[in-house]
Design a protein around this motif. Sequence first.
Motif, PDB file in Angstrom:
ATOM      1  N   SER A   1       0.916  -1.278  -0.011  1.00  0.00           N
ATOM      2  CA  SER A   1       0.000  -0.064  -0.192  1.00  0.00           C
ATOM      3  C   SER A   1       1.022   1.297   0.023  1.00  0.00           C
ATOM      4  O   SER A   1       0.498   2.392  -0.544  1.00  0.00           O
TER       5      SER A   1
ATOM      6  N   ASP B   1       1.309   3.158   2.519  1.00  0.00           N
ATOM      7  CA  ASP B   1       0.623   3.934   3.333  1.00  0.00           C
ATOM      8  C   ASP B   1       0.709   3.754   4.459  1.00  0.00           C
ATOM      9  O   ASP B   1       0.074   2.808   5.483  1.00  0.00           O
ATOM     10  N   PRO B   2       1.422   4.839   5.281  1.00  0.00           N
ATOM     11  CA  PRO B   2       1.748   4.568   6.653  1.00  0.00           C
ATOM     12  C   PRO B   2       0.746   4.588   7.480  1.00  0.00           C
ATOM     13  O   PRO B   2       0.522   4.151   8.832  1.00  0.00           O
TER      14      PRO B   2
ATOM     15  N   GLY C   1      -2.201   3.027   6.895  1.00  0.00           N
ATOM     16  CA  GLY C   1      -2.809   1.782   6.757  1.00  0.00           C
ATOM     17  C   GLY C   1      -3.233   1.223   7.930  1.00  0.00           C
ATOM     18  O   GLY C   1      -2.888   1.266   9.003  1.00  0.00           O
TER      19      GLY C   1
ATOM     20  N   VAL D   1       0.794  11.071   0.762  1.00  0.00           N
ATOM     21  CA  VAL D   1       1.102   9.749   1.217  1.00  0.00           C
ATOM     22  C   VAL D   1       0.957   9.299   2.706  1.00  0.00           C
ATOM     23  O   VAL D   1       0.534   8.379   3.060  1.00  0.00           O
ATOM     24  N   ASN D   2       1.347  10.452   3.411  1.00  0.00           N
ATOM     25  CA  ASN D   2       1.603   9.919   4.856  1.00  0.00           C
ATOM     26  C   ASN D   2       0.373  10.653   5.615  1.00  0.00           C
ATOM     27  O   ASN D   2       0.163  10.590   6.781  1.00  0.00           O
TER      28      ASN D   2
ATOM     29  N   ALA E   1      -7.921   5.649  10.225  1.00  0.00           N
ATOM     30  CA  ALA E   1      -7.180   4.474  10.007  1.00  0.00           C
ATOM     31  C   ALA E   1      -6.266   3.946  10.976  1.00  0.00           C
ATOM     32  O   ALA E   1      -6.352   2.794  11.456  1.00  0.00           O
TER      33      ALA E   1
ATOM     34  N   TRP F   1      -9.916  -0.089   5.582  1.00  0.00           N
ATOM     35  CA  TRP F   1      -9.062   0.578   6.787  1.00  0.00           C
ATOM     36  C   TRP F   1     -10.101   1.501   7.640  1.00  0.00           C
ATOM     37  O   TRP F   1      -9.790   2.045   8.772  1.00  0.00           O
TER      38      TRP F   1
END
Lengths: 378, 147
Positions: free
Chosen positions: A101, A103-104, A106, B18-19, B43, B146
């Motif tokens: 993913s 994606d941290p 997740g 992204v983060n 998430a 998630w």
Amino acid sequence: MKGSVGWRLVTDDGVSASWGLAVDDALARRVGTGGSQTTLRLYTYRSHCALVGRFQRVEHEIHMDYCQEHGIAMNRRPTGGGAILMGEDQLGVALAVPDGSGDPCGGARAWMKKFSAGLVAALRDLGLGAEFRRKNDIEVSGRKIAGLGVCRVPTGGLLFHASLLVDLDVPLMLRVLNTPFEKIRDKEIAWVAARTTTVRRELGKEISLDEVRREVAAGYSAVFNVGLQASDFTPEESQAIAQMERDKYLARDWVFQTTDVNDAAGAAKVKTPAGLLDLKVTLAGRRLKAVLIAGDFFAPEVGIAALEAALRWHSSAPEQVVATLQEIYAAHPGLSEAVPLAGLAEAIELAVQSAALVKSGMPGEPYGCFVVPESAHG
Amino acid sequence: MTDSGNFHIPNDRYYDPVNHLWARVDSATGRIVVGLDALGLSALGDLVYVTLQPVGTPVRRGEPVGTLEAAKMTGDLIAPVSGILIGRNELVLRDPSLVNRDPYEGGWIASIDPTSWPKESAELIAGDAIPGWVKAEVERYQAQGWI
């Protein structure tokens, strides 16, 4: 093993705490960069070692004096959760996979459920009604049989950790992990037994760890539809592991690190129509690490254990506590008469309000599965 | 403010796509205040521990500036911009649940004196791009299970 996409299977036994953890950490990092293949490692530690969760304080979770006197190694996992005792009867499961993913954020629970599916399948194949439940644990008949954790390493690899209780020396665990029990009697052991279980106990017969390990390997192979190729570490991996052990898991700075989140403990007694509630809590910051519900009421043990389990690593905010209590009471109809919900919610709130900082030697959350706070007020 | 489902994403700042970190320019100092956005937090779950590098540490965009634990999952906190770590929210370090309770104000995590803001801000989501990004991310997170 079936499947077209291969994973590597590594099995090893009697490893030291520092080396065992270094292997998992180093492999996850290498898998993240593509330097190593996805690896399932099924292993045991040399009896015994005590491993705290990533951010826990060793001195709050472990009886350090006892461990030092008895040669029990202490170390820190890269994954989260509570302190555990590991040895020849606890199967360590480490799955190092690339994070597809990227994606941290997740979802932890989604990862945990996905990666524990092989373990659940194995236990079911053994005839046990295993379920992934609540605080990212695997339970059988409402009792915790495996604890889980996940770590996302900086290279983009994911490390899934599980400790499966094939068997457990409860008195030893109570000596190693910090609990309020001054004596270890049948009562305390029974209390733990109501909240944890083991593969051998559930099966009611002896089963070798190797046999369980084979089932777990087969479970992962089936669930993920992969073939497992048994192999050892490459020279490059061995070098990375050795360096990881030397630089991290043998370093006091890693093992005995602390955070700014204070541990605290509190207690409260509340009279209810059904009897006196004697409640104790431990907190990490404002988060409930553990709740112990005792008193002179008569309630089904399974219901009390369910309440305590649901409140582990739970927000201490009253409205969130009440919402969780309502869920558990709905699932255990007999609870409301034995322990009135309003009284329990009040007791928890009062115990949290009374919580005082832990200085040292206070209990945490052994095995992440049973709750053993003691009063901070003597 | 962009609302998508239960997620509130303020439009007055930049987002690392992204983060799921937000970055807001402090107009008084020019520093970049950093935190986690509501979707990422949803998430991740409730934060139990957060650590940060010491003040004065050079940080690079995309590299760890700290660590965190939520729901027994640990990982790095990734810097959304390069610069010098100039401030740490000590309240958050002592009580990480503050990030979940108040992600955009009291739950800020760190502040960074930026060294490449003009270039790096262009790599972040901002302004009119926010609603579309949020919608797509919500759908992606839902598809992953998630949220």
